[in-house]
Design an enzyme around this catalytic site. Structure first.
Site, PDB file in Angstrom:
ATOM      1  N   GLY A  56     -18.922   6.871   2.330  1.00  8.65           N
ATOM      2  CA  GLY A  56     -19.998   6.576   3.267  1.00  8.65           C
ATOM      3  C   GLY A  56     -20.112   5.081   3.528  1.00  8.65           C
ATOM      4  NE  ARG A  83     -23.461   9.194  -6.214  1.00  2.00           N
ATOM      5  CZ  ARG A  83     -22.634   8.370  -5.584  1.00  2.00           C
ATOM      6  NH1 ARG A  83     -21.530   7.967  -6.171  1.00  2.00           N
ATOM      7  NH2 ARG A  83     -22.914   7.934  -4.386  1.00  2.00           N
ATOM      8  CD  GLU A 111      -2.405   1.891   0.480  1.00  2.00           C
ATOM      9  OE1 GLU A 111      -3.267   1.191  -0.066  1.00  2.00           O
ATOM     10  OE2 GLU A 111      -2.177   3.075   0.148  1.00  2.00           O
ATOM     11  CD  GLU A 147     -12.632   5.089  -8.104  1.00  2.00           C
ATOM     12  OE1 GLU A 147     -12.543   4.993  -6.874  1.00  2.00           O
ATOM     13  OE2 GLU A 147     -12.690   6.186  -8.708  1.00  2.00           O
ATOM     14  CB  ALA A 176       3.077  -1.312  -6.776  1.00  2.00           C
ATOM     15  CB  THR A 179     -12.774   1.858   0.654  1.00  2.00           C
ATOM     16  OG1 THR A 179     -12.481   1.411  -0.668  1.00  2.00           O
ATOM     17  CG2 THR A 179     -13.876   1.009   1.257  1.00  2.00           C
TER      18      THR A 179
HETATM   19  P1  ADP Z   1     -11.105   0.561  -4.263  1.00  2.96           P
HETATM   20  O1  ADP Z   1     -12.405   1.166  -3.855  1.00  2.96           O
HETATM   21  O2  ADP Z   1     -11.082   0.121  -5.656  1.00  2.96           O
HETATM   22  O3  ADP Z   1     -10.625  -0.445  -3.274  1.00  2.96           O
HETATM   23  P2  ADP Z   1      -9.552   2.603  -2.939  1.00  2.96           P
HETATM   24  O4  ADP Z   1      -9.309   3.988  -3.365  1.00  2.96           O
HETATM   25  O5  ADP Z   1     -10.412   2.382  -1.751  1.00  2.96           O
HETATM   26  O6  ADP Z   1     -10.065   1.796  -4.210  1.00  2.96           O
HETATM   27  O7  ADP Z   1      -8.169   1.883  -2.617  1.00  2.96           O
HETATM   28  C1  ADP Z   1      -7.080   1.891  -3.488  1.00  2.96           C
HETATM   29  C2  ADP Z   1      -5.811   1.820  -2.655  1.00  2.96           C
HETATM   30  O8  ADP Z   1      -4.682   1.601  -3.501  1.00  2.96           O
HETATM   31  C3  ADP Z   1      -5.515   3.091  -1.892  1.00  2.96           C
HETATM   32  O9  ADP Z   1      -5.293   2.798  -0.536  1.00  2.96           O
HETATM   33  C4  ADP Z   1      -4.277   3.660  -2.575  1.00  2.96           C
HETATM   34  O10 ADP Z   1      -3.443   4.394  -1.708  1.00  2.96           O
HETATM   35  C5  ADP Z   1      -3.597   2.393  -3.037  1.00  2.96           C
HETATM   36  N1  ADP Z   1      -2.637   2.579  -4.140  1.00  2.96           N
HETATM   37  C6  ADP Z   1      -2.762   3.377  -5.221  1.00  2.96           C
HETATM   38  N2  ADP Z   1      -1.680   3.293  -6.000  1.00  2.96           N
HETATM   39  C7  ADP Z   1      -0.826   2.412  -5.412  1.00  2.96           C
HETATM   40  C8  ADP Z   1       0.485   1.921  -5.719  1.00  2.96           C
HETATM   41  N3  ADP Z   1       1.151   2.325  -6.791  1.00  2.96           N
HETATM   42  N4  ADP Z   1       1.043   1.036  -4.869  1.00  2.96           N
HETATM   43  C9  ADP Z   1       0.395   0.635  -3.745  1.00  2.96           C
HETATM   44  N5  ADP Z   1      -0.833   1.089  -3.404  1.00  2.96           N
HETATM   45  C10 ADP Z   1      -1.436   1.954  -4.216  1.00  2.96           C
END
Ligand code: ADP
Length: 610
Positions: free
Chosen positions: A202, A437, A189, A576, A311, A198
């Site tokens: 809400g 929306r 992460e 997403e 990543a 997320t």
């Molecule tokens: P979803 O609703 O699809 O789960 P979120 O926005 O809730 O999407 O979660 C996506 C997560 O991925 C976030 O915590 C974000 O910080 C993380 N993220 C985005 N890009 C990277 C990356 N390059 N490496 C690791 N984590 C990432």
């Protein structure tokens, strides 16, 4: 790993992200402050070779112009950084919050900038460096102190069965499912804690045929949900993916309740564009409950979550994705995946360049509800392997957000309970309040000032309890004058300069429709409840970027496809980061259903090495 800290920090993150995006009132400016005039509380520098204790201001130039910060040093550590002045667009302003956390944690001024917000990152860093220079200290002195730099020991490489990229709702659902299937799982992460969009959502989840509908006698079906999703997305959605979503939404909700032990409230919400009330509400109507419980479950199953680890690249061996290259503290780390890699990096709402490249209307003038982590990294990494993207131009705005910061306003959920109307400055309704929306957002942008005013009465407040459920937000809005409570309609209208006489006429007309049981002007769906006595409430709001419908093309097994529609072996995606599920427009509460349904599919298939 300080795993137990996530939970505590989660709520803090949500609050600090929103709080930070508001431009701070200038208390002092750099011009007024010289090194000699610093507001040093104590000066004990002579006693150590470190940095003088005290508070110093510094200045830099960001995307919107001058950024002024106030930095407090104590015992040669950065104790606090406060933004005194900035004109950054809120979507970018949030990057300063991330950098503040990173600088304090690392006790360094040279930390990675926030991708998609380079100019803001640079300007902010410049300002902090300026303050450091004024203290007489240096970056080397800070680094040498290194007392607060709580770095984890990290190997150069790790090996798991399944590597998940992104610890939002989709990534955590995938990780837990894969671990439940017996796989060894590591999640990387990029932010300092799990949650993503997320966490700050809400957390409501559409689930046809759910337990509350059964109790309340609401008739619903998988087919009805399927049709609503397609209709809401103007039939631009992939019907096969929609079918999977519709069929698995209820089992996913039951899994969250029974296996993950999530608590749901005992009421539902009626989100725009749905044909019936079907959206479950998690404890306290925020995404915190879901992230906390999924994280706890993941950890109980031995899933490792490596935070602060973005990543950067996917590694392919003989066509199969076998590893992820990530970064921690400036060092490259390879995460080998024996069975599969799951991309769950969320959308690209915070990546201005990607937004504009795909939809020029979604420019820097539009505020955003997204966390700074939503920069489309998964899309970029998979595209480098020939992955197909779809529907990238469809970017959704949420119609009722904070007009100053772009934060999604949960007090506005009174609308989703059918208990408010939207009017313009002229005091007139202009759209069905439970429309999609995109339709409401478009209608709002055409009103005077591009804003709308939500009106409701005391009975609606008591019925919805949004002032209790979202107490902090409520108080903040009142303090800032974005929400007004007044004894009379006239007084409430006067606060915003709304035409009070017209507003009264609008209310009278609406009440007549309620009596007739039919909204003759806008055909508002659901039960119509007339407004009665005061006090009355009016909240000003505007649309802000909320969800990117486009992303990676997957099949019904959550495998990522190439531009030739072929499976990329070993690569899965959920949430997403994917596209084609919601078509032109996602209906409210369908994202949580989507991320859990496809997160579970990706987790199961990756664990099996399908
Ligand atoms: P979803 O609703 O699809 O789960 P979120 O926005 O809730 O999407 O979660 C996506 C997560 O991925 C976030 O915590 C974000 O910080 C993380 N993220 C985005 N890009 C990277 C990356 N390059 N490496 C690791 N984590 C990432």
């Amino acid at each position: 790993m300080r795993k137990s800290n996530y939970v505590l920090a989660a709520g803090v993150l949500a609050v600090s992200l929103t709080a930070c995006s508001k431009p701070a009132a200038p208390e002092t400016t750099a011009a007024e402050t010289t090194a000699a005039e610093t507001t040093a509380a104590e000066t004990t520098a002579a006693e150590t070779a470190g940095i003088a204790d005290g508070t110093y201001t510094g200045e830099g130039t960001g995307k919107g112009g001058k950024i002024v910060v106030e930095v407090t040093f104590k015992d040669s550590k950065i104790e606090a950084i406060k933004v005194l002045e900035n004109a950054e667009t809120p979507g970018f302003a949030e990057a300063m919050d991330t950098l503040t956390e990173a600088m304090i944690t690392a006790n360094q001024v040279d930390v990675d900038g926030v991708s998609g917000a380079t100019l803001t990152s640079n300007g902010f860093t410049e300002a902090v460096k300026d303050a450091l220079a004024k203290s007489g200290g240096t970056a080397e002195q800070l680094a040498a102190t290194g007392v607060t730099a709580e770095k984890e020991a990290r190997e150069d490489s790790y090996t798991a069965d399944v590597v998940v990229v992104g610890a939002g709702g989709a990534g955590l659902s995938a990780a837990v499912t894969a671990a439940e299937a017996g796989a060894k799982v590591i999640v990387v992460e990029k932010m300092m804690m799990p949650g993503g969009n997320t966490l700050i959502s809400g957390g409501e989840m559409a689930a046809p045929g759910n337990w509350l509908q059964a109790e309340q006698g609401v008739e619903d079906s998988v087919d009805q949900f399927y049709n609503d999703i397609l209709k809401g997305g103007d039939n631009e959605n992939d019907p096969e993916l929609v079918r999977v979503l519709a069929e698995n939404a209820l089992p996913a909700a039951e899994w969250l309740k029974d296996d993950i032990q999530m608590t749901f409230e005992d009421y539902m919400l009626f989100f725009g564009g749905h044909s019936v009330e079907r959206s479950l509400v998690p404890l306290n109507a925020t995404g915190v409950e879901m992230i906390e419980k999924l994280t706890a479950k993941a950890e109980s199953l031995g899933v490792e979550i490596h935070t602060n680890t973005p990543a950067k690249e996917l590694v392919q061996t003989d066509g199969k994705v076998t590893a992820v290259k990530a970064e921690y503290d400036g060092k490259e780390i390879t995460y080998n995946a024996n069975k599969g890699v799951i991309l769950a990096t969320g959308g690209f709402g915070s990546n201005l360049e990607m937004r504009i490249a795909n939809n020029p209307d979604m420019n820097e003038k539009i505020l955003s509800t997204n966390t700074v982590g939503s920069t489309g990294d998964g899309i970029t990494m998979a595209e480098a392997l020939g992955a197909q993207t779809v529907d990238m131009q469809y970017i959704q705005t949420y119609p009722t957000c904070d007009p100053e910061t772009g934060t999604l306003l949960y007090v506005g959920d009174v609308r989703l309970e059918g208990r408010s109307i939207l009017v313009n400055l002229e005091g007139k309704r202009f759209v069905e309040e439970l429309e999609r929306r995109d339709v409401i957002s478009m209608a709002v942008t055409q009103q005077t000032g591009g804003v709308s005013y939500m009106f409701w009465d005391e009975a609606s407040m008591e019925a919805s309890k949004v002032n209790v459920k979202h107490e902090k937000e409520y108080n903040n809005l009142i303090e800032r004058g974005i929400l007004v409570k007044a004894d009379t309609v006239e007084e409430a209208a006067a606060h915003f300069g709304i035409d009070a006489a017209e507003l009264q006429k609008t209310i009278d007309k609406y009440n007549e429709y309620c009596e007739k049981g039919k909204d003759e002007e806008f055909n508002k769906r659901g039960e119509l409840v007339a407004f009665t006595d005061g006090p009355y409430y009016i909240m000003k709001s505007t649309p802000a970027i909320h969800h990117t419908m486009g992303g990676l093309k997957i099949n019904t097994d959550a495998q990522v496809l190439t531009t030739e529609n072929e499976v990329i072996p070993g690569l899965y995606a959920a949430g997403e980061v994917t596209g084609d599920i919601h078509g032109t427009n996602r209906l409210g509460s369908d994202a949580i259903a989507d991320i859990v349904v496809f997160g579970r599919i990706a987790g199961k298939n990756a664990a099996e090495g399908k």
